[in-house]
Every structure is written in structure tokens, then in C-alpha cells.
Design a protein around this motif. Structure first.
Motif, short mmCIF file in Angstrom:
data_model
loop_
_atom_site.label_atom_id
_atom_site.label_comp_id
_atom_site.label_asym_id
_atom_site.label_seq_id
_atom_site.Cartn_x
_atom_site.Cartn_y
_atom_site.Cartn_z
N ALA A 93 0.81 -1.22 0.00
CA ALA A 93 0.00 0.00 0.00
C ALA A 93 0.84 1.27 0.00
CB ALA A 93 -0.94 0.01 1.20
N THR A 94 2.14 1.15 0.23
CA THR A 94 3.03 2.32 0.24
C THR A 94 4.28 2.03 -0.59
OG1 THR A 94 4.25 1.61 2.22
CG2 THR A 94 2.26 2.92 2.57
N GLY A 95 4.97 3.09 -0.98
CA GLY A 95 6.15 2.91 -1.81
C GLY A 95 7.28 2.21 -1.09
N ASP A 96 7.51 2.57 0.18
CA ASP A 96 8.60 1.93 0.91
C ASP A 96 8.33 0.45 1.14
OD1 ASP A 96 6.50 2.66 2.66
OD2 ASP A 96 7.84 2.52 4.39
N GLU A 97 7.06 0.09 1.34
CA GLU A 97 6.69 -1.32 1.50
C GLU A 97 6.94 -2.08 0.19
OE1 GLU A 97 2.88 -4.04 2.97
OE2 GLU A 97 2.56 -2.01 2.23
#
Length: 220
Positions: A31-35
Motif C-alpha cells: 500500500a506504500t512505496g517503501d513497502e
């Protein structure tokens, strides 16, 4: 094939993931870029479906970073901005392999994912064989002694992995990683039950053997 969907719109991500799983594709969701970047570092995905407008780390930055991995996934960028300049930027400057503007139709997304997978450096052959068993990956057909066998999507995906292994055992963990997704417990009975049904459809106990501590393999 294993695909990572990096999309913060939860309904869209869930809908796409459901459709891909129905097409016998193993899917994980970030759900996020870092993930998304972290998951790509831990898992060799075949295709990354990447929204450009992600929180924490933008899709643009994720694309740049995964391109530096030893085995980078093919990247399909998703964006609401579908004008020509944006598409050119995504393909040439970011290094994306494909670009799809929102909204899109799921059949087109699925077709593009299959095309990206076929562009892999060493694409698997379209027809796989082992003894009496023959699989046409493109036509999604399986023959045993020349007769068609009806398999579920999961059974087909397991058999495809066993055929591609060239007679070497495939571990339960590898089956889970490739055919299911990261949320399935490797010790679950789902793998054993699927292999059992597949073994029966292929002709009985001698078709797939369990190598103690090493997984499953096809007998020629």
C-alpha cells in the motif's frame, strides 16, 4: 508467475489481486512505496504493477530503486495522468517496461502482465512434457496419454512448476511462494490437498512423489 501490486487505493488493489489470482497468478499487495521496495528486495517478482502516486515513497522512486536490484521485476506503471508526455517520461526516464492509464479494463491489464512475463530474459517453453504428461502453457491445456485433463487454476499452476523443474523436487515453500502468496502458511494443508487432487487426475500415486524433506517431484 508472481506479481506485486503497489497501489494505495485498497478497493482497486483488492479487485485487481482477486482477478489475477483467478488467473492462477500469485499476488502480493503493497500500500506504500517503501513497502513495495522492501518486498521487491525480499522476493523476486516477475512483474510489479506500480501506481505512481504512492504515499511515503513515490512510485517514480520505487521504479528507480527496483531497477538496481540484481533481478528486477518488469514494471508496469499505473497513473491517472495518461497524456503522451507522462507516458514517455515513465518509459524513458524511469525505466518502466509498460505504462497503463487509469481507469483501465482488467482484461487489458492481465494481457499486458502476460506480455511482460514473456519478455523475461529466459522465457519458459510454451509446451512442457514429462513422460505421459504434456502441458501447453499458452493454451492452458494438459494432456495425459494424449487425453485432455481438466485442472483447476491452482492444480494447473502446481503442475506447471513441477514440469518446469525438470524432475528436481520442488519444495512446499516454493510452491506456496509461486502458486499462492505470502499470506499462506507454508505448513497449511492447502498444498498437500492440491497435490493429492492433481496426483489423482494425472493417473494415481506414481505420478507425483513426495521426497522427504525436499518437496514434490514428477515421475517420468
Amino acid at each position: 508467475m508472481r506479481v506485486l501490486i503497489a497501489e494505495d487505493h485498497r478497493v482497486l488493489a483488492r479487485t485487481v489481486a482477486k482477478g489475477l489470482r483467478r488467473a492462477s497468478i500469485a499476488v502480493d499487495v503493497a500500500a506504500t512505496g517503501d513497502e513495495a521496495e522492501r518486498m521487491c528486495q525480499l522476493t523476486d517478482y516477475d512483474v510489479l504493477v506500480l501506481d505512481r502516486d504512492l504515499p511515503v515513497m513515490t512510485g517514480d522512486e520505487v521504479c528507480r530503486r527496483v531497477r538496481r536490484l540484481p533481478r528486477p521485476p518488469r514494471v508496469m506503471m499505473l497513473t491517472a495522468a495518461g497524456d503522451l508526455a507522462e507516458r514517455v517520461y515513465g518509459l524513458e526516464e524511469l525505466g518502466a517496461d509498460d505504462y497503463l492509464a487509469k481507469p483501465f479494463d482488467f482484461p487489458e491489464l492481465l494481457a499486458r502482465i502476460h506480455v511482460l512475463h514473456r519478455r523475461a530474459p529466459t522465457p519458459p517453453p510454451s509446451v512442457l512434457r514429462c513422460g505421459r504428461i504434456e502441458m501447453d502453457r499458452n493454451r492452458h491445456e494438459v494432456l495425459v496419454d494424449g487425453r485432455p485433463v481438466d485442472l483447476t487454476p491452482k492444480e494447473f499452476a502446481v503442475l506447471r512448476l513441477l514440469l518446469a523443474s525438470g524432475g528436481e523436487p520442488v519444495s512446499r515453500r516454493e510452491l506456496v511462494r509461486t502458486v499462492w502468496d505470502e499470506h499462506l502458511d507454508p505448513e497449511t494443508s492447502a498444498v498437500r490437498a492440491t497435490v493429492s487432487r492433481l496426483r489423482t487426475k494425472l493417473g494415481g500415486p506414481g505420478t507425483i512423489t513426495a521426497a522427504t524433506g525436499r518437496g514434490y517431484r514428477l515421475m517420468s
